[in-house]
Design an enzyme around this catalytic site. Sequence first.
Site, PDB file in Angstrom:
ATOM      1  CE  LYS A  13      -2.028  -1.253   3.988  1.00 50.70           C
ATOM      2  NZ  LYS A  13      -1.529  -2.429   4.357  1.00 50.70           N
ATOM      3  NE  ARG A  30       5.922  -0.063   9.962  1.00 51.79           N
ATOM      4  CZ  ARG A  30       4.838  -0.270   9.294  1.00 51.79           C
ATOM      5  NH1 ARG A  30       4.834   0.452   8.165  1.00 51.79           N
ATOM      6  NH2 ARG A  30       3.806  -0.735   9.802  1.00 51.79           N
TER       7      ARG A  30
END
Length: 236
Positions: A30, A177
């Site tokens: 995305k 992350r």
Amino acid sequence: METRGAAGKVRPHEYLDRAVIFLGPPGAGKGTQAKVLAQHFGAPHLSTGDMLREHVEHGTSLGSQAQPIMSRGELVPDSLVLKMVAERIERRDCIHGFVFDGFPRTVAQAQYLGQLLHEHGYRRPIVLHLVIDLPLLMKRLTGRRVCKIGGEIYNIYDRPPKVACRCDNDGGELIQRPDDSEEVIAPRLAAYEKQTSPLVAYYRRLGLLHQIDAAKSVDEVKQQVLQSVLNAKRPH
Ligand code: AP5
């Protein structure tokens, strides 16, 4: 069509002129595709994940409420996310449309967004559903590295930087992350299945859903995305 509010001003054809929504599981691509599409139309890229991470980094009240939830791989409550999104799309740069990445993520968020877009005089959104199998997602998430400065997204398997751990664009440090660890990936995928995947049926019923084969290369996905957006924008 009646148009009202800031978005009701003249919108030439080359503008995006509405919201595009990227829908898909964590790691589907995305962010990668939303950035490119937004750049193509000169529209803002609105990633609720990035906005929340910024709040966490700056130690705001919203950030301190969101941080423990994000680190468990769960969704941040609708009440916090909706206010943040509503404020963001009020800004002038959204006047000619914008690209959502990671929003909406629950049926309640989608219903609220529908109302918000209507109130601001936007056309119906284009929803791009990135379809991909689980084994590929694991490789994409565990291999992802993100530039600390500009946010450019890499993958140590499929899209490595030219110099290890450094961004090709600005030399920034590439980081992993915290929620890309294997323990947090499982609850993130579970949250997607339970709370977000019902949006596929929701937007299909509204006739707004476009399926994208997200297992293809970045360039091939890019082509499918652009084609779907241009087809949806074409007057019928
Ligand atoms: P968020 O930041 O939105 O994360 P996510 O939805 O889990 O999605 P990702 O960013 O992990 O993946 P992506 O689909 O963007 O993939 P990418 O392009 O990076 O949300 C994080 C957290 O914030 C949530 O868990 C939640 O707590 C909270 N949150 C956010 N929004 C919220 C909301 N609306 N409501 C409530 N809570 C919310 O690609 C992944 C990797 O694959 C990269 O390495 C990339 O290089 C690679 N790649 C991409 N495309 C390809 C391709 N075609 N071929 C090969 N490799 C590819």
